[in-house]
Design a protein around this motif. Structure first.
Motif, PDB file in Angstrom:
ATOM      1  N   ALA A  47      38.846  91.874  22.406  1.00 56.69           N
ATOM      2  CA  ALA A  47      38.893  91.048  21.199  1.00 56.69           C
ATOM      3  C   ALA A  47      38.296  91.772  19.989  1.00 56.69           C
ATOM      4  CB  ALA A  47      38.152  89.739  21.446  1.00 56.69           C
ATOM      5  N   GLU A  48      37.200  92.458  20.217  1.00 56.45           N
ATOM      6  CA  GLU A  48      36.507  93.128  19.112  1.00 56.45           C
ATOM      7  C   GLU A  48      37.392  94.229  18.504  1.00 56.45           C
ATOM      8  OE1 GLU A  48      32.520  95.781  18.734  1.00 56.45           O
ATOM      9  OE2 GLU A  48      32.638  94.418  20.444  1.00 56.45           O
ATOM     10  N   THR A  49      38.035  94.989  19.375  1.00 55.27           N
ATOM     11  CA  THR A  49      38.918  96.066  18.922  1.00 55.27           C
ATOM     12  C   THR A  49      40.098  95.497  18.139  1.00 55.27           C
ATOM     13  OG1 THR A  49      38.301  97.371  20.865  1.00 55.27           O
ATOM     14  CG2 THR A  49      40.309  98.028  19.719  1.00 55.27           C
ATOM     15  N   VAL A  50      40.716  94.451  18.659  1.00 52.60           N
ATOM     16  CA  VAL A  50      41.862  93.835  17.984  1.00 52.60           C
ATOM     17  C   VAL A  50      41.454  93.331  16.605  1.00 52.60           C
ATOM     18  CG1 VAL A  50      43.450  91.872  18.050  1.00 52.60           C
ATOM     19  CG2 VAL A  50      43.056  93.225  20.116  1.00 52.60           C
ATOM     20  N   CYS A  51      40.274  92.752  16.534  1.00 53.09           N
ATOM     21  CA  CYS A  51      39.765  92.212  15.280  1.00 53.09           C
ATOM     22  C   CYS A  51      39.583  93.332  14.251  1.00 53.09           C
ATOM     23  CB  CYS A  51      38.425  91.546  15.572  1.00 53.09           C
ATOM     24  SG  CYS A  51      38.199  90.042  14.686  1.00 53.09           S
ATOM     25  N   ARG A  52      39.009  94.429  14.696  1.00 52.64           N
ATOM     26  CA  ARG A  52      38.778  95.560  13.791  1.00 52.64           C
ATOM     27  C   ARG A  52      40.119  96.111  13.291  1.00 52.64           C
ATOM     28  NH1 ARG A  52      36.388  99.285  17.150  1.00 52.64           N
ATOM     29  NH2 ARG A  52      37.989 100.890  16.904  1.00 52.64           N
ATOM     30  N   TYR A  53      41.076  96.270  14.191  1.00 50.87           N
ATOM     31  CA  TYR A  53      42.385  96.795  13.796  1.00 50.87           C
ATOM     32  C   TYR A  53      43.058  95.862  12.779  1.00 50.87           C
ATOM     33  CZ  TYR A  53      42.262 100.151  17.722  1.00 50.87           C
ATOM     34  OH  TYR A  53      41.959 101.164  18.586  1.00 50.87           O
ATOM     35  N   ALA A  54      42.948  94.554  13.011  1.00 48.99           N
ATOM     36  CA  ALA A  54      43.580  93.586  12.108  1.00 48.99           C
ATOM     37  C   ALA A  54      42.947  93.661  10.720  1.00 48.99           C
ATOM     38  CB  ALA A  54      43.466  92.177  12.679  1.00 48.99           C
ATOM     39  N   LEU A  55      41.635  93.859  10.671  1.00 46.79           N
ATOM     40  CA  LEU A  55      40.965  93.983   9.377  1.00 46.79           C
ATOM     41  C   LEU A  55      41.375  95.276   8.668  1.00 46.79           C
ATOM     42  CD1 LEU A  55      37.444  92.598  10.374  1.00 46.79           C
ATOM     43  CD2 LEU A  55      39.051  91.543   8.763  1.00 46.79           C
ATOM     44  N   ASN A  56      41.538  96.364   9.413  1.00 49.07           N
ATOM     45  CA  ASN A  56      42.079  97.612   8.848  1.00 49.07           C
ATOM     46  C   ASN A  56      43.427  97.341   8.179  1.00 49.07           C
ATOM     47  OD1 ASN A  56      41.260  99.654  11.796  1.00 49.07           O
ATOM     48  ND2 ASN A  56      39.921  98.879  10.217  1.00 49.07           N
ATOM     49  N   ALA A  57      44.284  96.639   8.911  1.00 47.18           N
ATOM     50  CA  ALA A  57      45.644  96.383   8.432  1.00 47.18           C
ATOM     51  C   ALA A  57      45.637  95.478   7.198  1.00 47.18           C
ATOM     52  CB  ALA A  57      46.474  95.742   9.544  1.00 47.18           C
ATOM     53  N   ALA A  58      44.794  94.449   7.241  1.00 46.77           N
ATOM     54  CA  ALA A  58      44.716  93.512   6.116  1.00 46.77           C
ATOM     55  C   ALA A  58      44.235  94.233   4.864  1.00 46.77           C
ATOM     56  CB  ALA A  58      43.774  92.364   6.462  1.00 46.77           C
ATOM     57  N   SER A  59      43.303  95.153   5.049  1.00 44.56           N
ATOM     58  CA  SER A  59      42.777  95.904   3.927  1.00 44.56           C
ATOM     59  C   SER A  59      43.888  96.743   3.288  1.00 44.56           C
ATOM     60  CB  SER A  59      41.629  96.782   4.446  1.00 44.56           C
ATOM     61  OG  SER A  59      41.111  97.567   3.427  1.00 44.56           O
ATOM     62  N   PHE A  60      44.704  97.340   4.134  1.00 46.85           N
ATOM     63  CA  PHE A  60      45.839  98.131   3.642  1.00 46.85           C
ATOM     64  C   PHE A  60      46.807  97.251   2.844  1.00 46.85           C
ATOM     65  CE2 PHE A  60      50.233  99.494   4.112  1.00 46.85           C
ATOM     66  CZ  PHE A  60      50.179 100.831   3.755  1.00 46.85           C
ATOM     67  N   LEU A  61      47.127  96.081   3.377  1.00 44.88           N
ATOM     68  CA  LEU A  61      48.105  95.214   2.709  1.00 44.88           C
ATOM     69  C   LEU A  61      47.519  94.594   1.433  1.00 44.88           C
ATOM     70  CD1 LEU A  61      49.786  93.616   5.839  1.00 44.88           C
ATOM     71  CD2 LEU A  61      50.911  95.053   4.106  1.00 44.88           C
TER      72      LEU A  61
END
Lengths: 280, 280
Positions: A47-61
Motif C-alpha cells: 500500500a505504501e509503495t502504491v501511494c507513493r507512486y500515485a503521488l508521483n503521478a499526481a504531481s506530474f499531472l
C-alpha cells in the motif's frame, strides 16, 4: 467553463479502457493520460509503495494544469485516493465507487461478485465500498492474477482463457450472484469470455459491470455541475499520452485497450520517485 | 580467501532459485540477496530502464561490500551486463552465458529452444550468445509471458498449465530440438510440467537446462581460481534478504522459489533511482 485538460492516471495501459469511454462521452475535452509503464503493475505491491507512486503521478499531472484527476487504476484507487485528495485542490475520481454504486443499485439477490487483481482484492476496497453503500450485501471477492497477462497476451478467447475463468469463477458457481463487477481496467477486453464463462455456471446469467462508463458519468456530472467542462461547440479535444517507459510492443498493447490507434502525441516521460518534484 | 559476501540481484523472487543452488554448492559463503520487488517485473520494460534499475541495484550491493555480483535475472543479464562490468571492479556473472555454453555443448541435433519472458526473447541475448559459442545452431526462441504469473500463482500442474505450455511449445513440435533452455529464473519450479509437455510433443524428449546450476558452477570456478572463496572450514555462511517492497504474500511466494522458508534476515530497503547513491 474550463479549457484545462482532464488528467487520467494508470499504472499502465489498462486505463486506456477508461479514457476510451471518457472520449466517447466527453469528446470536446482535452485529455492527458499518464501510464506509469516503467513501474507497472501496481497490483502486487504494498500500500505504501502504491501511494507513493500515485503521488508521483499526481504531481506530474498537476504540472500539466489538469482540472480533474481520474485515477483509472483499481490498485491506486484502493490505496491512494485519500492521500491524493489531501494533496490536490482539484476533483479526484477513483474507479471503484461509481461502479460499486451501480452494482449495489442493480443487484436483486444482494449477492455481488468482484473480480480483481490480488492487490485490489486484498485491499478490500470494493467490499468496504459496497457494504457502506448497502449493508447486508453478500460480496464474493475473487483475486484473478492471470487475467491481466491473458489480456495483454491478447488471448481473449480459447481453451486457456476458458479454463482460467472457469477456475476463478468456481467460488460463485453455487451462489445467487446476479451482478459481477469487473474490478480491473484490463478486464473489459475479456468481457465476452467472462460473459460466456458465467453462462456456463449453474447460476442465472449475471450482469457484468465495469468502471469505465460509471466513472465517466460521475466525472461528467460533477464537472458539469461545477461549470468546468468545455463548451459543446469547442470542437474535438486534444489527447496526449505520457508513458514512463515505452517498451517495443507498447503501441500494439495500447491499441488493444484503447480500441484503435492512439490518436494523439505519445511522449516518454520520467517521473521522479519523490512526491514533491517531477521532471519531463 | 575472502569473507565478503556474494551479492545476488534479481528483479523479484525468481532469483531465489539461483540462490538456492548457490547455497547448495557453496554452503560456506555469505550471501546478500537483493530483490527489486517494488519494480518487478523487468521483462516488459525497455532496455534503458532495465539498465538503470540494474545499476541502482549494483550500487546498493556495492555498499554491502560484495566480492562478486550474480545477476540472477535474465532481463538484466540481457540488457545490463556490460554497463555493470563497466561500473564495478568485482566479477559480474549473468545467468545467460553459462547455461548457453552447456546447451551448445549438449545438443546433437544443433536445434535448441529457448523459453523466456517477452523481454528476454526480444533482446535476442540467448540466440546471440548461442550463435557466438557455436555458429550454425538452429535456435527457436519462444516468448512465454504467462509462465511467470502461472508460477507465482502456484499453478504448477493441471489443465491450465498444460494448455498454456502446449500452446507455447507448438512452434517446436515438428523440429529436431533436443535441448530446451529454461530462460527465466521462475521456470525451474514449472520444470515437471514443462518436461511433461515436451513428452507430449512428437519430438524425442529433449533435455531441460536451467541457469541456476550452470551459473553457480561458473561462480565457484572463477572465485575459486582467484582465491576469493571462504575456506571449507569456515562454517555455514549467513544469508540476508533485501527487498524493495514487502507485499503481503511475499513470504509464501519466496518459499515457493527458495524451496523452504527464508533462513536469514529479511529487510525492506529503499534503493534510489539514481546509480550514484543508495539509501537503506
Amino acid at each position: 467553463m474550463s479549457n484545462r485538460p482532464i488528467g487520467i492516471f494508470d499504472s499502465g495501459v489498462g486505463g486506456l479502457t477508461v479514457m476510451r469511454e471518457m472520449i466517447r462521452q466527453l469528446p470536446g475535452e482535452h485529455f492527458v493520460y499518464l501510464g506509469d509503464t516503467a513501474r507497472v503493475p501496481y497490483g502486487n505491491r504494498g500500500a505504501e509503495t502504491v501511494c507513493r507512486y500515485a503521488l508521483n503521478a499526481a504531481s506530474f499531472l498537476r504540472d500539466h494544469r489538469v482540472k480533474a484527476l481520474v485515477v483509472a487504476c483499481n490498485t491506486a484507487s484502493a490505496f491512494a485516493l485519500d492521500a491524493l485528495r489531501d494533496q490536490l485542490d482539484i476533483p479526484v475520481f477513483g474507479v471503484i465507487e461509481p461502479v460499486a454504486r451501480q452494482a449495489a443499485e442493480h443487484t436483486e439477490s444482494s449477492e455481488i461478485a468482484v473480480l480483481g487483481t490480488r492487490g485490489t482484492i486484498r485491499s478490500g476496497a470494493y467490499k468496504h465500498t459496497l457494504l457502506n453503500l448497502r449493508a447486508g450485501l453478500d460480496v464474493h471477492s475473487i483475486a484473478c492474477p492471470l487475467l491481466v497477462p491473458l489480456a495483454e497476451e491478447g488471448w481473449l478467447e480459447g481453451n486457456v482463457t476458458d479454463e482460467v475463468l472457469a477456475r476463478y469463477l468456481t467460488p460463485i458457481a453455487d451462489t445467487a450472484t446476479d451482478t459481477v463487477i469487473l474490478g480491473c481496467t484490463h478486464y473489459p477486453i475479456l468481457r465476452n469470455a467472462i460473459g460466456e464463462a458465467t453462462e456456463r455456471l449453474p447460476l442465472a446469467t449475471p450482469a457484468l459491470l465495469d468502471s469505465a462508463s460509471a466513472t465517466t458519468a460521475a466525472v461528467a456530472e460533477q464537472l458539469g455541475d461545477a461549470g468546468l467542462l468545455r463548451g459543446d461547440d469547442s470542437g474535438v479535444g486534444t489527447r496526449t499520452f505520457c508513458l514512463t517507459d515505452l517498451p517495443e510492443r507498447f503501441a500494439a498493447t495500447a491499441e488493444l485497450f484503447f480500441g484503435r490507434p492512439l490518436d494523439g502525441e505519445c511522449r516518454h516521460v520520467n517521473i521522479t520517485d519523490d512526491p514533491t518534484s517531477t521532471t519531463e
